[in-house]
Design a protein around this motif. Structure first.
Motif, PDB file in Angstrom:
ATOM      1  N   ALA A 172       0.880  -1.167   0.000  1.00 12.23           N
ATOM      2  CA  ALA A 172       0.000   0.000   0.000  1.00 12.23           C
ATOM      3  C   ALA A 172       0.912   1.210   0.000  1.00 12.23           C
ATOM      4  N   ASN A 173       0.463   2.296  -0.633  1.00 16.53           N
ATOM      5  CA  ASN A 173       1.244   3.516  -0.734  1.00 16.53           C
ATOM      6  C   ASN A 173       0.517   4.610   0.038  1.00 16.53           C
ATOM      7  N   ILE A 174       1.174   5.170   1.059  1.00 17.92           N
ATOM      8  CA  ILE A 174       0.551   6.204   1.876  1.00 17.92           C
ATOM      9  C   ILE A 174       1.440   7.447   1.905  1.00 17.92           C
ATOM     10  N   THR A 175       0.832   8.599   2.051  1.00 18.65           N
ATOM     11  CA  THR A 175       1.568   9.858   2.105  1.00 18.65           C
ATOM     12  C   THR A 175       1.855  10.210   3.554  1.00 18.65           C
ATOM     13  N   VAL A 176       3.117  10.495   3.836  1.00 19.45           N
ATOM     14  CA  VAL A 176       3.561  10.850   5.182  1.00 19.45           C
ATOM     15  C   VAL A 176       4.446  12.095   5.097  1.00 19.45           C
ATOM     16  N   ALA A 177       4.648  12.760   6.216  1.00 19.71           N
ATOM     17  CA  ALA A 177       5.478  13.962   6.247  1.00 19.71           C
ATOM     18  C   ALA A 177       6.965  13.637   6.121  1.00 19.71           C
ATOM     19  N   ASP A 178       7.412  12.553   6.770  1.00 22.50           N
ATOM     20  CA  ASP A 178       8.833  12.191   6.813  1.00 22.50           C
ATOM     21  C   ASP A 178       8.959  10.682   6.619  1.00 22.50           C
ATOM     22  N   PRO A 179       9.149  10.225   5.377  1.00 19.43           N
ATOM     23  CA  PRO A 179       9.186   8.775   5.150  1.00 19.43           C
ATOM     24  C   PRO A 179      10.325   8.070   5.883  1.00 19.43           C
ATOM     25  N   ASN A 180      11.475   8.713   6.023  1.00 20.63           N
ATOM     26  CA  ASN A 180      12.576   8.076   6.750  1.00 20.63           C
ATOM     27  C   ASN A 180      12.253   7.951   8.230  1.00 20.63           C
ATOM     28  N   TYR A 221       5.052  -4.746   1.742  1.00 24.14           N
ATOM     29  CA  TYR A 221       5.641  -3.541   2.305  1.00 24.14           C
ATOM     30  C   TYR A 221       4.664  -2.380   2.236  1.00 24.14           C
ATOM     31  N   LEU A 222       5.019  -1.301   2.923  1.00 27.08           N
ATOM     32  CA  LEU A 222       4.333  -0.027   2.779  1.00 27.08           C
ATOM     33  C   LEU A 222       5.258   0.915   2.036  1.00 27.08           C
ATOM     34  N   ALA A 223       4.715   1.597   1.040  1.00 19.85           N
ATOM     35  CA  ALA A 223       5.445   2.649   0.342  1.00 19.85           C
ATOM     36  C   ALA A 223       5.101   3.947   1.054  1.00 19.85           C
ATOM     37  N   LEU A 224       6.088   4.581   1.644  1.00 18.21           N
ATOM     38  CA  LEU A 224       5.904   5.818   2.406  1.00 18.21           C
ATOM     39  C   LEU A 224       6.325   6.982   1.513  1.00 18.21           C
ATOM     40  N   PHE A 225       5.355   7.704   0.992  1.00 23.39           N
ATOM     41  CA  PHE A 225       5.585   8.766   0.017  1.00 23.39           C
ATOM     42  C   PHE A 225       5.470  10.134   0.667  1.00 23.39           C
ATOM     43  N   THR A 226       6.353  11.044   0.281  1.00 20.61           N
ATOM     44  CA  THR A 226       6.201  12.438   0.663  1.00 20.61           C
ATOM     45  C   THR A 226       6.298  13.287  -0.594  1.00 20.61           C
ATOM     46  N   PRO A 227       5.386  14.239  -0.755  1.00 21.02           N
ATOM     47  CA  PRO A 227       5.424  15.092  -1.940  1.00 21.02           C
ATOM     48  C   PRO A 227       6.537  16.133  -1.844  1.00 21.02           C
ATOM     49  N   ARG A 228       6.892  16.693  -2.973  1.00 20.00           N
ATOM     50  CA  ARG A 228       7.922  17.735  -3.021  1.00 20.00           C
ATOM     51  C   ARG A 228       7.505  18.941  -2.183  1.00 20.00           C
ATOM     52  N   THR A 229       6.224  19.286  -2.273  1.00 18.54           N
ATOM     53  CA  THR A 229       5.680  20.403  -1.496  1.00 18.54           C
ATOM     54  C   THR A 229       4.776  19.829  -0.412  1.00 18.54           C
ATOM     55  N   ALA A 230       4.925  20.339   0.784  1.00 16.17           N
ATOM     56  CA  ALA A 230       4.138  19.828   1.911  1.00 16.17           C
ATOM     57  C   ALA A 230       2.648  19.829   1.586  1.00 16.17           C
ATOM     58  N   ALA A 231       2.010  18.728   1.905  1.00 18.30           N
ATOM     59  CA  ALA A 231       0.576  18.572   1.672  1.00 18.30           C
ATOM     60  C   ALA A 231      -0.180  18.925   2.944  1.00 18.30           C
TER      61      ALA A 231
END
Length: 126
Positions: A8-16, A51-61
């Motif tokens: 699953a791919n989810i958007t997070v603030a800090d993937p690391n 796995y989980l795909a932890l995505f963060t956009p270039r500009t804060a969402a």
């Protein structure tokens, strides 16, 4: 016919940062990380086959509204664990608050929200 959920791919603030607590709490490892769609960045954290795909956009969402009232909302992610008590201790050590404990067939469980407001369910089947 059979199907298995791979990721699953989810958007997070800090993937690391999210991957780091998942490694400690769930015993997962980072499988891959790198550039992603639209100038974003992704970290894949999990096991060999999922796995989980932890995505963060270039500009804060902006933060998403409460998911249970939105069609297509992500309500929670559930993770099966071997030792629910040890997982709860790890969740607390990571700075999160376990809530909504349940002990019913077919197993025991609790929930917690991470720093992104994403709800997780930890469940142990007996």
């Amino acid at each position: 016919m059979s199907a298995v959920l791979e990721h699953a791919n989810i958007t997070v603030a800090d993937p690391n940062g999210t991957a780091a607590w998942m490694e400690k709490v769930f015993g997962w490892h980072v499988r891959w990380e790198g550039a992603a769609i639209n100038g974003g960045y992704t970290v894949h954290v999990g096991e060999e086959n999922s796995y989980l795909a932890l995505f963060t956009p270039r500009t804060a969402a902006g933060k998403a509204p409460e998911s249970y009232g939105i069609i297509g909302g992500l309500n929670h992610l559930a993770v099966i664990v071997d030792d629910l008590d040890a997982t709860e201790a790890a969740v607390k050590a990571a700075g999160f608050t376990p809530v909504n404990h349940g002990d019913y067939e077919p197993g025991r469980r609790f929930y917690f929200h991470d720093e992104n407001g994403i709800e997780y369910e930890a469940v142990q089947y007996d």
